[in-house]
Design an enzyme around this catalytic site. Structure first.
Site, PDB file in Angstrom:
ATOM      1  N   SER A  23       0.825  -1.213   0.000  1.00 16.70           N
ATOM      2  CA  SER A  23       0.000   0.000   0.000  1.00 16.70           C
ATOM      3  C   SER A  23       0.856   1.258   0.000  1.00 16.70           C
ATOM      4  O   SER A  23       0.607   2.195  -0.766  1.00 16.70           O
ATOM      5  CB  SER A  23      -0.925   0.003   1.225  1.00 16.70           C
ATOM      6  N   SER A 145     -14.601   1.762  -3.893  1.00 11.43           N
ATOM      7  CA  SER A 145     -13.215   1.489  -3.511  1.00 11.43           C
ATOM      8  C   SER A 145     -12.474   2.777  -3.131  1.00 11.43           C
ATOM      9  O   SER A 145     -12.524   3.774  -3.861  1.00 11.43           O
ATOM     10  CB  SER A 145     -12.478   0.805  -4.663  1.00 11.43           C
ATOM     11  N   SER A 173     -13.310   2.321   4.121  1.00 11.84           N
ATOM     12  CA  SER A 173     -11.839   2.219   4.059  1.00 11.84           C
ATOM     13  C   SER A 173     -11.156   3.546   4.336  1.00 11.84           C
ATOM     14  O   SER A 173     -10.133   3.892   3.730  1.00 11.84           O
ATOM     15  CB  SER A 173     -11.398   1.668   2.686  1.00 11.84           C
ATOM     16  N   ASP A 298      -9.449  -6.036   3.511  1.00 10.31           N
ATOM     17  CA  ASP A 298      -8.480  -7.047   3.066  1.00 10.31           C
ATOM     18  C   ASP A 298      -8.181  -8.091   4.146  1.00 10.31           C
ATOM     19  O   ASP A 298      -7.555  -9.115   3.861  1.00 10.31           O
ATOM     20  CB  ASP A 298      -7.172  -6.386   2.613  1.00 10.31           C
ATOM     21  N   LYS A 325     -13.058  -7.334  -5.752  1.00 11.63           N
ATOM     22  CA  LYS A 325     -11.620  -7.529  -5.571  1.00 11.63           C
ATOM     23  C   LYS A 325     -11.095  -8.468  -6.660  1.00 11.63           C
ATOM     24  O   LYS A 325     -11.727  -8.630  -7.716  1.00 11.63           O
ATOM     25  CB  LYS A 325     -11.351  -8.093  -4.167  1.00 11.63           C
ATOM     26  N   ARG A 329     -14.875 -12.266  -3.371  1.00 12.26           N
ATOM     27  CA  ARG A 329     -14.346 -12.939  -2.186  1.00 12.26           C
ATOM     28  C   ARG A 329     -15.432 -13.530  -1.294  1.00 12.26           C
ATOM     29  O   ARG A 329     -15.195 -14.527  -0.600  1.00 12.26           O
ATOM     30  CB  ARG A 329     -13.453 -11.974  -1.396  1.00 12.26           C
TER      31      ARG A 329
END
Length: 419
Positions: A23, A145, A173, A298, A325, A329
């Site tokens: 990141s 996102s 996020s 994540d 993603k 997921r």
């Protein structure tokens, strides 16, 4: 298809040099390129996602293939739009061509970018003609996102009018957005939250400087999982290159795993100084876990696998980004857990629940073979379950996306991997 059969050691005593933070590396690379500086940041991640950005920035080919790197697709799209590097086509894997990017393209077009879709509208590949952009005020949905938001913020200092970015609705996020702002400020940007939903970036150029990348808290999460699942009461893992007070969103793993029986000890707590972190068992865990993963999605796979292996029922929310993603997921977790007799309930594609019950399977004592769906975190999260159940991993090299040395680290620390 390559398959690894994973056999965990009876004792867990490991010393690990974690990979550098993907990141931070990816953010620092884009910002470094915008400074025009010569010296790359130190301790860059050697994972696939970072290497595609390094290669793109060094070579600047007409066709830039970022493969399966979602971060690279979002960050490079903004970078190419706001810099005078000519015309480029940015593309990726077949899965990447089905990952949405319309929100970011619309936002960049609003700022004056020249972007065209080469295939299906709303999805890569994109044809981009770079130019200096005006900037100004912009609204973007906060529940998509955070990489869209980060991509826009990082080009803010080079826009003529800077950028005032308002995030509408729920903001997910947020720690990743804060990480972006922190990294920008490390290179001299004037960028900050000016209200609860608005970020202002002044048109003040970045300044080139030497920069050291911290190691990866996301990678640390799998070693936390191993300590939680190991039956060795004296289990101990030492992880180097992490910081107390880290700006990485996934550093929250230390608090959440304290509920699952793992304690974290820092060698030093000096701010901004990488140190060694020691993980040990605390001897107890909660009987049930409820958590909102909106700020660190994540880690969802890590905690689903840990709880299922420990027999801890859970209710996890804030998972709405998991469907877009590397794979869906939520569906992947449900499919793979079902092989073990574990039925995960999904609600509104944003929640996962488990009642703690496990049904008998026809598998007997044979190994459960996990498909990874071209998703590194499926392999990384399921492998530690070998401490509790027989596990095999299909397409194991998918870990190269974020943790290329993972299997080597396992073997060096007592695991047997039958290939």
């Amino acid at each position: 298809m390559e398959t690894y059969n994973i056999i965990a050691p009876e004792r867990l005593q490991a010393t690990i040099k974690l990979p550098a933070s993907k990141s931070i590396s990816n953010r620092a690379l884009i910002i470094h390129a915008l400074t025009g500086g010569d010296t790359l940041p130190d301790n860059l991640s050697d994972c696939d996602d970072t290497e595609v950005i390094v290669r793109a920035l060094e070579q600047m080919p007409h066709v830039i293939d970022i493969k399966a790197a979602g971060t690279a697709m979002r960050f490079m799209t903004a970078f190419l739009s706001a810099t005078e590097h000519g015309e480029h086509v940015i593309t990726g894997t077949d899965r990447m061509k089905h990952r949405p990017i319309k929100l970011l393209v619309d936002a960049l077009r609003h700022l004056g970018a020249n972007i065209e879709y080469e295939g299906e509208n709303g999805f890569p590949p994109l044809r981009i003609c770079g130019q200096q952009l005006e900037g100004g005020e912009l609204e973007i949905a906060g529940n998509m996102s955070s990489q869209y938001t980060s991509a826009l913020l990082m080009i803010g200092p080079v826009l003529k009018k800077g950028l005032t970015l308002r995030l509408t609705g729920e903001i997910i996020s947020r720690p990743y957005i804060d990480l972006t702002l922190w990294t920008m400020r490390e290179f001299g940007a004037d960028a900050e939250w000016t209200s609860i939903d608005t970020i202002t970036v002044q048109p003040k150029p970045y300044v080139a400087r030497p920069y050291l990348i911290e190691n990866d808290w996301s990678g640390a999460s799998y070693w936390y999982e191993m300590v939680a699942l190991s039956k060795d009461e004296e289990a101990e893992v030492k992880l180097s290159g992490l910081m107390d007070g880290s700006k990485q969103g996934d550093s929250g793993v230390r608090y959440l795993f304290s509920l699952l029986g793992v304690k974290t000890i820092f060698e030093t707590k000096e701010p901004g100084v990488p140190t060694t972190v020691t993980l040990k068992k605390s001897g107890r865990h909660v009987p049930r876990l409820e958590y909102d993963f909106v700020n660190m999605p994540d880690l969802a796979q890590t905690f689903v696998c840990t709880c299922c292996a420990l027999g801890v029922p859970f209710h996890f929310t804030g998972l709405q980004t998991l469907k877009i993603k590397e794979t869906d997921r939520i569906a992947a977790l449900q499919t793979e857990m079902r092989k073990m007799g574990i039925e995960l309930k999904s609600i509104n594609d944003s929640e996962l629940m488990w009642d703690g019950k496990r049904q008998p399977t026809a598998n007997g004592n044979a190994s459960y073979t996990i498909d990874t769906y071209e998703d590194h975190r499926m392999a990384l999260a399921f492998a530690p379950m070998a401490f509790r159940i027989p596990i095999s991993i299909n397409n194991p090299q998918v870990v190269s996306k974020s943790y290329p040395m993972f299997w080597d680290d396992l073997e060096k620390n007592g695991f047997t991997i039958n290939k």
